[in-house]
Scaffold this motif. Sequence first.
Motif, PDB file in Angstrom:
ATOM      1  N   UNK A   1      -5.492   9.839  -4.242  1.00 26.97           N
ATOM      2  CA  UNK A   1      -6.139   8.533  -4.395  1.00 26.97           C
ATOM      3  C   UNK A   1      -6.352   7.918  -3.019  1.00 26.97           C
ATOM      4  N   UNK A   2      -7.577   7.524  -2.740  1.00 28.44           N
ATOM      5  CA  UNK A   2      -7.892   6.872  -1.466  1.00 28.44           C
ATOM      6  C   UNK A   2      -7.585   5.387  -1.582  1.00 28.44           C
ATOM      7  N   UNK A   3      -6.647   4.912  -0.736  1.00 29.86           N
ATOM      8  CA  UNK A   3      -6.223   3.516  -0.755  1.00 29.86           C
ATOM      9  C   UNK A   3      -6.611   2.874   0.571  1.00 29.86           C
TER      10      UNK A   3
ATOM     11  N   UNK B   1       0.827  -1.208   0.000  1.00 31.94           N
ATOM     12  CA  UNK B   1       0.000   0.000   0.000  1.00 31.94           C
ATOM     13  C   UNK B   1       0.861   1.257   0.000  1.00 31.94           C
ATOM     14  N   UNK B   2       1.938   1.247   0.772  1.00 30.69           N
ATOM     15  CA  UNK B   2       2.837   2.406   0.821  1.00 30.69           C
ATOM     16  C   UNK B   2       3.500   2.616  -0.546  1.00 30.69           C
ATOM     17  N   UNK B   3       3.980   1.522  -1.146  1.00 29.98           N
ATOM     18  CA  UNK B   3       4.629   1.634  -2.457  1.00 29.98           C
ATOM     19  C   UNK B   3       3.662   2.171  -3.503  1.00 29.98           C
TER      20      UNK B   3
ATOM     21  N   UNK C   1       3.581  -3.705  -7.025  1.00 29.07           N
ATOM     22  CA  UNK C   1       3.129  -2.320  -7.193  1.00 29.07           C
ATOM     23  C   UNK C   1       2.949  -1.972  -8.662  1.00 29.07           C
ATOM     24  N   UNK C   2       3.849  -2.500  -9.521  1.00 33.52           N
ATOM     25  CA  UNK C   2       3.704  -2.280 -10.964  1.00 33.52           C
ATOM     26  C   UNK C   2       2.347  -2.785 -11.447  1.00 33.52           C
ATOM     27  N   UNK C   3       1.992  -3.984 -11.005  1.00 29.58           N
ATOM     28  CA  UNK C   3       0.730  -4.601 -11.421  1.00 29.58           C
ATOM     29  C   UNK C   3      -0.462  -3.797 -10.910  1.00 29.58           C
ATOM     30  N   UNK C   4      -0.412  -3.360  -9.649  1.00 28.35           N
ATOM     31  CA  UNK C   4      -1.526  -2.588  -9.090  1.00 28.35           C
ATOM     32  C   UNK C   4      -1.655  -1.249  -9.818  1.00 28.35           C
ATOM     33  N   UNK C   5      -0.537  -0.602 -10.113  1.00 29.74           N
ATOM     34  CA  UNK C   5      -0.588   0.681 -10.827  1.00 29.74           C
ATOM     35  C   UNK C   5      -1.234   0.504 -12.201  1.00 29.74           C
TER      36      UNK C   5
ATOM     37  N   UNK D   1       1.009   6.663  -6.914  1.00 30.93           N
ATOM     38  CA  UNK D   1      -0.249   7.243  -7.370  1.00 30.93           C
ATOM     39  C   UNK D   1      -0.568   8.581  -6.718  1.00 30.93           C
ATOM     40  N   UNK D   2       0.225   8.984  -5.736  1.00 33.91           N
ATOM     41  CA  UNK D   2      -0.139  10.170  -4.969  1.00 33.91           C
ATOM     42  C   UNK D   2      -1.337   9.865  -4.086  1.00 33.91           C
ATOM     43  N   UNK D   3      -1.229   8.779  -3.338  1.00 31.14           N
ATOM     44  CA  UNK D   3      -2.359   8.314  -2.551  1.00 31.14           C
ATOM     45  C   UNK D   3      -2.191   8.497  -1.062  1.00 31.14           C
ATOM     46  N   UNK D   4      -3.287   8.295  -0.349  1.00 29.37           N
ATOM     47  CA  UNK D   4      -3.301   8.294   1.104  1.00 29.37           C
ATOM     48  C   UNK D   4      -3.962   7.001   1.562  1.00 29.37           C
TER      49      UNK D   4
END
Length: 359
Positions: free
Chosen positions: A113-115, A22-24, A343-347, A29-32
């Motif tokens: 982005x809300x994560x 989640x941190x990565x 993280x690549x896959x999630x992005x 993504x510029x998320x929180x």
Amino acid sequence: MAPPVPILVITGQTATGKERLAVAVAERLGGEILSADSMKVYRGMDIGTAKAPPDVRRKVPHHLVDVADPGPGSAGASRRDAEATPGAPGFSTARWVESADAAVADATARGRVAIVSGGTALYLKALLEGLFEGPAADEPVRARLSAEAEAEGADALHRRLAQVDPVAAGRIHPNDLRRIIRALEVWELTGSPISALQTQWGRRLRQPSGHGTPAVPGGGAPLRRGEARRERYRPLLVAIRRSPEDLDRRIEARVRRMAEAGLLEEVRRLADRPGGLALGPRQALGYAEVLEHLAGRMTWDETLEAIRLHTRQFARAQMKWLRRFEGLVWLDAAPDTPTDGLADRVEQLWDEHAGRTAP
């Protein structure tokens, strides 16, 4: 009606690496991060819940962490909280959903982005589908059941639940006294099994909403309709999946790290506070076993082995819950799979889901 808000949900069994992923992803993504962990809400419960360290939380904003006191009668609890989640005076599922909604709205309003990251399936289900609340709490009934559990043990109440609601008893661990008491309370108040009421509630969420409050089958107190939330968010759900052998190794390593980091001292400090710990925090994985050790009922080696065993059992229960989520995308990870690869896959999935254009 406003269009559904796209959100990212990162979940999985305990010790699979959800927080690190989640941190990565948040950095990319510029998320929180919105923590969906029922014990990370409590201040002072740091080592046993594997909270992200302060430097990580300064780098990537985390919401719904350290927002409640773990002691009995902690400030901020409302009657609604107590009714929605018995035994959790400081925080509840209803209060978590309310706070999560506010955090999502705040983050998205600022272009973030809300994560949602965590493994408490009830939180995720309530956020995405709505909350089954059932009849209001009946304090005399709860007090009587709690006294019976104190005298006869939680196993006795679990056996009673198995007689009146075998489906619920099959889902609830014999040591989960809070949920056992709630299930028996609902049975006594309504004459209907809580498992049947939850099933009917789930079906209602998938049907066009009507008017009025549905009655409880067999009479008794009415059910309060959970908010149909499927139009509120447009979630991308991903879950890390590891082999049983890999997960066992990771659980072993986590328990060892917690012991070395001072889990015993953390639990002792919390237990020595005025009033000690509330029922919910006392039953938390790792804390319940250490409390047994502090009471002289287990050696330290037995305590660590019990934590390992109960964590493995918890992980198996989590997998059963995760399989019920519709549209969940599994991220299979081997022992040598780097977090950056996941993280690549999630992005990539998020770009497709949210229609984000890569710079």
